[in-house]
Design a protein around this motif. Structure first.
Motif, PDB file in Angstrom:
ATOM      1  N   ILE B  47      52.992  59.364  44.647  1.00  0.00           N
ATOM      2  CA  ILE B  47      53.726  60.481  45.217  1.00  0.00           C
ATOM      3  C   ILE B  47      53.886  60.276  46.708  1.00  0.00           C
ATOM      4  O   ILE B  47      53.018  59.692  47.358  1.00  0.00           O
ATOM      5  CB  ILE B  47      53.019  61.823  44.907  1.00  0.00           C
ATOM      6  CG1 ILE B  47      53.882  63.023  45.306  1.00  0.00           C
ATOM      7  CG2 ILE B  47      51.651  61.890  45.572  1.00  0.00           C
ATOM      8  CD1 ILE B  47      53.384  64.350  44.738  1.00  0.00           C
ATOM      9  N   VAL B  54      57.842  67.273  48.495  1.00  0.00           N
ATOM     10  CA  VAL B  54      57.738  66.028  47.722  1.00  0.00           C
ATOM     11  C   VAL B  54      59.049  65.252  47.811  1.00  0.00           C
ATOM     12  O   VAL B  54      60.119  65.780  47.507  1.00  0.00           O
ATOM     13  CB  VAL B  54      57.417  66.332  46.246  1.00  0.00           C
ATOM     14  CG1 VAL B  54      57.431  65.036  45.435  1.00  0.00           C
ATOM     15  CG2 VAL B  54      56.070  67.021  46.131  1.00  0.00           C
ATOM     16  N   ASP B  57      58.017  61.599  43.245  1.00  0.00           N
ATOM     17  CA  ASP B  57      56.836  61.637  42.381  1.00  0.00           C
ATOM     18  C   ASP B  57      57.190  61.099  41.006  1.00  0.00           C
ATOM     19  O   ASP B  57      56.604  61.502  40.003  1.00  0.00           O
ATOM     20  CB  ASP B  57      56.239  63.045  42.297  1.00  0.00           C
ATOM     21  CG  ASP B  57      57.200  64.055  41.660  1.00  0.00           C
ATOM     22  OD1 ASP B  57      56.799  65.213  41.481  1.00  0.00           O
ATOM     23  OD2 ASP B  57      58.351  63.666  41.351  1.00  0.00           O
ATOM     24  N   LEU B  60      54.278  59.570  39.033  1.00  0.00           N
ATOM     25  CA  LEU B  60      53.054  60.375  38.907  1.00  0.00           C
ATOM     26  C   LEU B  60      52.937  60.895  37.468  1.00  0.00           C
ATOM     27  O   LEU B  60      53.845  61.581  36.995  1.00  0.00           O
ATOM     28  CB  LEU B  60      53.107  61.548  39.886  1.00  0.00           C
ATOM     29  CG  LEU B  60      51.851  62.409  39.983  1.00  0.00           C
ATOM     30  CD1 LEU B  60      50.750  61.671  40.740  1.00  0.00           C
ATOM     31  CD2 LEU B  60      52.179  63.734  40.664  1.00  0.00           C
TER      32      LEU B  60
END
Lengths: 108, 112
Positions: B47, B54, B57, B60
């Motif tokens: 991330i 953000v 990501d 992730l």
């Protein structure tokens, strides 16, 4: 996604020899970076390149940002035992993507 | 100038347990990254934050991993529940903008 192909995977050289490693990608990058990682530590930044064609030196290290923006190389001249470690290239275009690393072993 | 701080340095847990890692970036660095580095491989981006938002990501595993960066400074990465394949070094890095990242020493996680 972006992938970097780093070569060679490993090198075994004699102290005093020169070393060359490179990184290629199918994607373009705005920035190329070269890092060295010692066991149990995080990667340490060696050289940063920001423009296509740029050639930058840091002591015995020289790196170039490829004209196509899809590749970069790192040269180490007159290697010494403390050059031992893993060298990573990384390309940045928004996010920062790493190659798989080149393991360098230097024999005294 | 202080570098990127991470804690703990080492953590051993059993599978299905939870774990959290903490990162304090270099002062003034707006971009913060969490990477997973499995033995013998290059760091893989989990991330990337720009301030407290953000940026990426996509890698992730959101069913078990979560990360937050409150107030755009410190960050925590959590794994719940942990699997054997999560054994790795978790690296935090920061930069003023995208690229030219500086790394912390990492947290070595072993899942038994």
């Amino acid at each position: 996604g972006q992938q970097l192909n780093q070569s060679p995977q490993s090198m075994f050289i004699q102290e005093g020899e020169d070393v060359s490693m490179n990184c290629t990608s199918s994607s373009i990058f705005n920035t190329w970076l070269w890092y060295k990682q010692d066991p149990g530590e995080g990667p340490v930044l060696l050289i940063a390149l920001y423009k296509a064609g740029e050639l930058t030196s840091n002591g015995r290290l020289t790196a170039q940002f490829g004209i196509t923006r899809k590749d970069s190389f790192l040269n180490i001249s007159a290697s010494i035992p403390s050059d031992v470690g893993i060298y990573f290239c990384a390309g940045a275009y928004g996010k920062l993507t790493f190659g798989q690393g080149t393991i360098l072993t230097v024999h005294p | 100038e202080a570098g990127v701080a991470q804690s703990p340095r080492y953590k051993i847990i059993e599978k299905r347990q939870s774990v959290a890692f903490w990162c304090n970036p270099i002062s003034g660095h707006a971009t913060l990254y969490w990477y997973q580095q499995i033995l013998g491989q290059g760091p893989k981006l989990l991330i990337q934050f720009q301030n407290n938002g953000v940026v990426d990501d996509s890698q992730l595993p959101k069913d078990r991993f979560s990360a937050e960066r409150l107030k755009g400074v410190d960050s925590t990465l959590k794994i719940q529940p942990a699997k054997l394949e999560d054994s790795a070094v978790y690296l935090c890095a920061s930069s003023i903008g995208p690229g030219r990242a500086f790394f912390g020493p990492g947290t070595r996680l072993t899942v038994l």
